[in-house]
Design a protein around this motif. Structure first.
Motif, PDB file in Angstrom:
ATOM      1  N   ARG A 149      44.339  42.015 -13.738  1.00  0.00           N
ATOM      2  CA  ARG A 149      43.303  42.003 -14.644  1.00  0.00           C
ATOM      3  C   ARG A 149      41.887  41.843 -13.947  1.00  0.00           C
ATOM      4  NH1 ARG A 149      45.113  40.482 -20.029  1.00  0.00           N
ATOM      5  NH2 ARG A 149      47.271  40.143 -20.022  1.00  0.00           N
ATOM      6  N   TRP A 150      40.979  42.654 -14.025  1.00  0.00           N
ATOM      7  CA  TRP A 150      39.617  42.774 -13.682  1.00  0.00           C
ATOM      8  C   TRP A 150      38.695  41.916 -14.347  1.00  0.00           C
ATOM      9  CZ3 TRP A 150      39.182  45.526  -9.148  1.00  0.00           C
ATOM     10  CH2 TRP A 150      40.491  46.419  -8.808  1.00  0.00           C
ATOM     11  N   HIS A 151      37.696  41.390 -13.552  1.00  0.00           N
ATOM     12  CA  HIS A 151      36.754  40.641 -13.766  1.00  0.00           C
ATOM     13  C   HIS A 151      35.526  40.456 -13.018  1.00  0.00           C
ATOM     14  CE1 HIS A 151      38.764  37.158 -12.279  1.00  0.00           C
ATOM     15  NE2 HIS A 151      37.495  36.460 -12.311  1.00  0.00           N
ATOM     16  N   PHE A 152      34.136  39.997 -13.375  1.00  0.00           N
ATOM     17  CA  PHE A 152      33.382  39.820 -12.369  1.00  0.00           C
ATOM     18  C   PHE A 152      33.229  38.380 -12.111  1.00  0.00           C
ATOM     19  CE2 PHE A 152      31.341  43.645 -14.003  1.00  0.00           C
ATOM     20  CZ  PHE A 152      31.103  44.556 -12.841  1.00  0.00           C
ATOM     21  N   GLN A 153      33.008  37.869 -10.959  1.00  0.00           N
ATOM     22  CA  GLN A 153      32.811  36.487 -10.924  1.00  0.00           C
ATOM     23  C   GLN A 153      31.564  36.230  -9.797  1.00  0.00           C
ATOM     24  OE1 GLN A 153      36.601  35.366  -9.050  1.00  0.00           O
ATOM     25  NE2 GLN A 153      36.057  35.499  -7.001  1.00  0.00           N
ATOM     26  N   THR A 154      31.299  35.049  -9.723  1.00  0.00           N
ATOM     27  CA  THR A 154      30.272  34.661  -8.666  1.00  0.00           C
ATOM     28  C   THR A 154      30.662  34.680  -7.320  1.00  0.00           C
ATOM     29  OG1 THR A 154      29.470  32.916 -10.376  1.00  0.00           O
ATOM     30  CG2 THR A 154      28.671  32.987  -8.029  1.00  0.00           C
ATOM     31  N   ALA A 155      29.923  35.346  -6.286  1.00  0.00           N
ATOM     32  CA  ALA A 155      30.339  35.388  -4.955  1.00  0.00           C
ATOM     33  C   ALA A 155      30.819  33.818  -4.509  1.00  0.00           C
ATOM     34  CB  ALA A 155      29.105  36.098  -4.199  1.00  0.00           C
ATOM     35  N   PRO A 156      31.902  33.774  -3.851  1.00  0.00           N
ATOM     36  CA  PRO A 156      32.219  32.393  -3.435  1.00  0.00           C
ATOM     37  C   PRO A 156      31.318  31.661  -2.530  1.00  0.00           C
ATOM     38  CG  PRO A 156      34.252  34.175  -3.165  1.00  0.00           C
ATOM     39  CD  PRO A 156      32.892  34.654  -3.410  1.00  0.00           C
ATOM     40  N   ASP A 157      30.460  32.245  -1.851  1.00  0.00           N
ATOM     41  CA  ASP A 157      29.615  31.583  -0.827  1.00  0.00           C
ATOM     42  C   ASP A 157      28.419  31.039  -1.808  1.00  0.00           C
ATOM     43  OD1 ASP A 157      28.857  34.345  -1.002  1.00  0.00           O
ATOM     44  OD2 ASP A 157      27.416  33.729   0.362  1.00  0.00           O
ATOM     45  N   LEU A 158      28.094  31.530  -3.082  1.00  0.00           N
ATOM     46  CA  LEU A 158      27.289  31.055  -3.775  1.00  0.00           C
ATOM     47  C   LEU A 158      27.414  30.096  -4.808  1.00  0.00           C
ATOM     48  CD1 LEU A 158      25.233  34.254  -4.385  1.00  0.00           C
ATOM     49  CD2 LEU A 158      24.682  32.652  -2.732  1.00  0.00           C
ATOM     50  N   ALA A 159      28.976  29.632  -4.807  1.00  0.00           N
ATOM     51  CA  ALA A 159      29.267  28.690  -5.966  1.00  0.00           C
ATOM     52  C   ALA A 159      28.683  27.639  -5.891  1.00  0.00           C
ATOM     53  CB  ALA A 159      30.857  28.611  -5.722  1.00  0.00           C
ATOM     54  N   HIS A 160      28.186  26.910  -4.846  1.00  0.00           N
ATOM     55  CA  HIS A 160      27.460  25.836  -4.828  1.00  0.00           C
ATOM     56  C   HIS A 160      26.314  25.692  -5.609  1.00  0.00           C
ATOM     57  CE1 HIS A 160      25.409  27.964  -1.618  1.00  0.00           C
ATOM     58  NE2 HIS A 160      24.441  27.340  -1.912  1.00  0.00           N
ATOM     59  N   LEU A 161      25.632  26.822  -5.861  1.00  0.00           N
ATOM     60  CA  LEU A 161      24.405  26.975  -6.596  1.00  0.00           C
ATOM     61  C   LEU A 161      24.708  26.663  -8.058  1.00  0.00           C
ATOM     62  CD1 LEU A 161      22.884  30.287  -4.908  1.00  0.00           C
ATOM     63  CD2 LEU A 161      22.211  27.769  -4.416  1.00  0.00           C
TER      64      LEU A 161
END
Length: 201
Positions: free
Chosen positions: A60-72
């Motif tokens: 299944r496909w979806h958009f997600q936040t870039a892992p290196d920006l998760a802390h924001l």
């Protein structure tokens, strides 16, 4: 929708508007049956270096936040759905051995597993009833869901730590390693309630 640019934009818009991850065939149905695989590949490459990524998890496909920006975007308040160690162990056992019955979970854990423990995992959307074992008593069996893969950033169950990785880490029991993987920290994330109550179902 025949022009490649229109198809690319259509796939992008469909995924952006979706309330949950979609299979390629589901995206295709939204776009008149077009072959969306080249568009998915192109969009994956396009978003690779951006603030959001297009990812495929369990088909299944979806958009997600870039892992290196998760802390924001991380919330400071404690997650109210934080799992007890008992629930995390049950989830790890299901992930490694699915489909698995409650009795099999208890045999691996060495203690009884309260029905409420499995209910919590199903309410979180990470575990589902996968049918019944064709043995006397026909016990219910459980497996993980696409939401489990999405939440823990796994493309498939094949991304779980393998025997070689466990041995290299000095861990013989995959449940221990999975506990650290699923909680992100190991012992620090465990609740005090290691065992289920005596009133197990």
């Amino acid at each position: 929708m025949t022009a490649p640019d229109d198809l690319l934009r259509g796939v992008e818009a469909t995924l952006f508007a979706a309330t949950e991850p979609l299979r390629a065939d589901e995206i295709s149905r939204h776009l008149g049956g077009a072959d969306v695989r080249p568009a998915l590949a192109a969009l994956t490459e396009h978003y690779a270096g951006r603030g959001i990524h297009l990812v495929e998890r369990g088909g299944r496909w979806h958009f997600q936040t870039a892992p290196d920006l998760a802390h924001l975007l991380r919330r400071e308040k404690e997650d109210v759905r934080r799992l007890s160690r008992a629930a995390t162990e049950a989830l790890a056992i299901i992930a490694y051995h699915e489909p698995v019955s409650r009795a099999e979970i208890e045999a691996i854990r060495g203690v009884q597993t309260a029905k409420g423990t499995l209910d919590v995992l199903m309410e979180a959307g990470w575990v589902r009833i996968a049918g019944r074992r064709e043995v006397p008593g026909r016990p219910t069996i459980y497996s993980t869901t696409p939401a489990f893969l999405t939440h823990f950033g796994l493309s498939s169950r094949g991304d779980l730590p393998g025997i070689g990785e466990l041995r290299a880490a000095g861990l013989l029991d995959p449940v221990d390693e999975a506990y650290a993987v699923l909680t992100g920290s190991g012992e620090d994330a465990a609740d005090d309630g290691d065992e289920d109550g005596a009133g197990a179902d």
